[in-house]
Scaffold this motif. Structure first.
Motif, PDB file in Angstrom:
ATOM      1  N   VAL A 141     -21.515  58.074   5.076  1.00 47.51           N
ATOM      2  CA  VAL A 141     -21.108  56.820   6.315  1.00 47.51           C
ATOM      3  C   VAL A 141     -22.444  56.001   6.067  1.00 47.51           C
ATOM      4  CG1 VAL A 141     -19.294  57.846   7.935  1.00 47.51           C
ATOM      5  CG2 VAL A 141     -22.441  58.390   8.669  1.00 47.51           C
ATOM      6  N   GLN A 142     -23.202  56.410   5.192  1.00 43.78           N
ATOM      7  CA  GLN A 142     -24.704  56.195   5.759  1.00 43.78           C
ATOM      8  C   GLN A 142     -25.402  56.474   4.942  1.00 43.78           C
ATOM      9  OE1 GLN A 142     -26.767  55.459   9.484  1.00 43.78           O
ATOM     10  NE2 GLN A 142     -27.953  57.260   9.031  1.00 43.78           N
ATOM     11  N   LEU A 166     -20.476  56.361  -1.767  1.00 43.70           N
ATOM     12  CA  LEU A 166     -20.038  55.095  -2.338  1.00 43.70           C
ATOM     13  C   LEU A 166     -20.528  53.938  -1.992  1.00 43.70           C
ATOM     14  CD1 LEU A 166     -17.041  56.357  -1.750  1.00 43.70           C
ATOM     15  CD2 LEU A 166     -16.121  54.355  -1.834  1.00 43.70           C
ATOM     16  N   THR A 167     -21.543  53.245  -2.987  1.00 47.34           N
ATOM     17  CA  THR A 167     -21.827  52.694  -3.117  1.00 47.34           C
ATOM     18  C   THR A 167     -21.212  50.904  -2.106  1.00 47.34           C
ATOM     19  OG1 THR A 167     -23.325  49.946  -4.299  1.00 47.34           O
ATOM     20  CG2 THR A 167     -21.274  51.232  -4.939  1.00 47.34           C
ATOM     21  N   GLY A 168     -22.543  50.121  -1.423  1.00 51.03           N
ATOM     22  CA  GLY A 168     -22.141  48.829  -0.563  1.00 51.03           C
ATOM     23  C   GLY A 168     -21.927  50.241   1.031  1.00 51.03           C
ATOM     24  N   GLU A 172     -27.117  55.192  -1.306  1.00 49.58           N
ATOM     25  CA  GLU A 172     -28.697  56.029  -1.831  1.00 49.58           C
ATOM     26  C   GLU A 172     -28.320  57.596  -0.749  1.00 49.58           C
ATOM     27  OE1 GLU A 172     -32.885  56.686  -3.149  1.00 49.58           O
ATOM     28  OE2 GLU A 172     -32.450  54.918  -2.176  1.00 49.58           O
ATOM     29  N   LEU A 173     -28.620  58.782  -1.778  1.00 50.44           N
ATOM     30  CA  LEU A 173     -28.390  60.002  -0.705  1.00 50.44           C
ATOM     31  C   LEU A 173     -29.977  60.644  -1.275  1.00 50.44           C
ATOM     32  CD1 LEU A 173     -25.407  61.371  -0.752  1.00 50.44           C
ATOM     33  CD2 LEU A 173     -25.770  59.831   0.715  1.00 50.44           C
ATOM     34  N   GLY A 189     -21.257  54.671  -7.726  1.00 49.83           N
ATOM     35  CA  GLY A 189     -21.348  53.275  -7.442  1.00 49.83           C
ATOM     36  C   GLY A 189     -22.974  53.724  -6.900  1.00 49.83           C
ATOM     37  N   ALA A 190     -23.495  55.117  -6.155  1.00 57.14           N
ATOM     38  CA  ALA A 190     -24.383  55.144  -5.694  1.00 57.14           C
ATOM     39  C   ALA A 190     -25.062  56.189  -6.531  1.00 57.14           C
ATOM     40  CB  ALA A 190     -23.774  56.063  -4.118  1.00 57.14           C
TER      41      ALA A 190
END
Length: 208
Positions: A141-142, A166-168, A172-173, A189-190
């Protein structure tokens, strides 16, 4: 609806000498003179010049280039003709309508709790238009540390579960301690940043 989509703002008092609802300056910039009456549709996208004056480019059928014409974006789908991905789920409005038959103004077209972009991903392959078809995956979620419960909405990753970012939403993890619980991580995309000296073993799947 047209006025709700971030209408172009002009200075107070900008002249409209021919009374067609189109500011003279705008009309001259786009068409070269004041011959348009506001009711015509120069680019033939289903929106009048007056409607385009409020939200979009009157000389382009597809102002944002997302593959969906301005007219249908406003009159049929409730999406924004100036934004490529209205609902922010990483799928363009054009792909949502023309490829997946999903709602470009709703991140979860079938209201099953799973994002459309996750459902259509080949890794999961569920139907974004069927509430009975739900992917077995947990979505971040973030952005944040991989093992931090808040990154996943309250529960830390565990072995045997599939995860996605997901990017957006979670661009980034980060892993910082070598721990990498979970069966797989699909990055739509992330990106994943390994910032520790140890080692981590995981099935990481990259996807656009």
């Amino acid at each position: 609806l047209v006025q709700a989509l971030n209408p172009i703002k002009f200075p107070d008092g900008l002249e409209d000498t021919d009374g067609d609802g189109l500011a003279d300056l705008w009309e001259t910039i786009w068409f070269g003179d004041l011959s348009r009456d506001g009711n015509e549709d120069f680019d033939e996208d289903g929106l009048s010049d007056l409607a385009e004056f409020q939200v979009a480019d009157p000389t382009s059928k597809d102002t944002d280039g997302d593959g969906l014409e301005d007219g249908p974006e406003i009159t049929s789908h409730g999406s924004d003709p100036t934004v490529v991905d209205t609902d922010g789920d990483t799928l363009t409005d054009g792909d949502e309508v023309n490829v997946h038959s999903t709602d470009p103004a709703d991140t979860d077209s079938d209201d099953d709790g799973a994002l459309d972009s996750v459902e259509v991903n080949p890794e999961f392959g569920t139907d974004p238009n069927s509430a009975a078809s739900v992917p077995n995956v947990i979505v971040a979620v973030q952005s944040g540390p991989w093992m931090d419960p808040s990154t996943w909405g309250g529960t830390a990753p565990v072995a045997g579960s599939k995860y996605a970012a997901l990017t957006g939403i979670s661009g980034e993890l980060i892993t910082s301690d070598g721990a990498f619980a979970g069966d797989s991580l699909t990055l739509i995309g992330a990106k994943l940043t390994l910032s520790h000296a140890g080692s981590a073993s995981a099935n990481v799947i990259l996807s656009n």
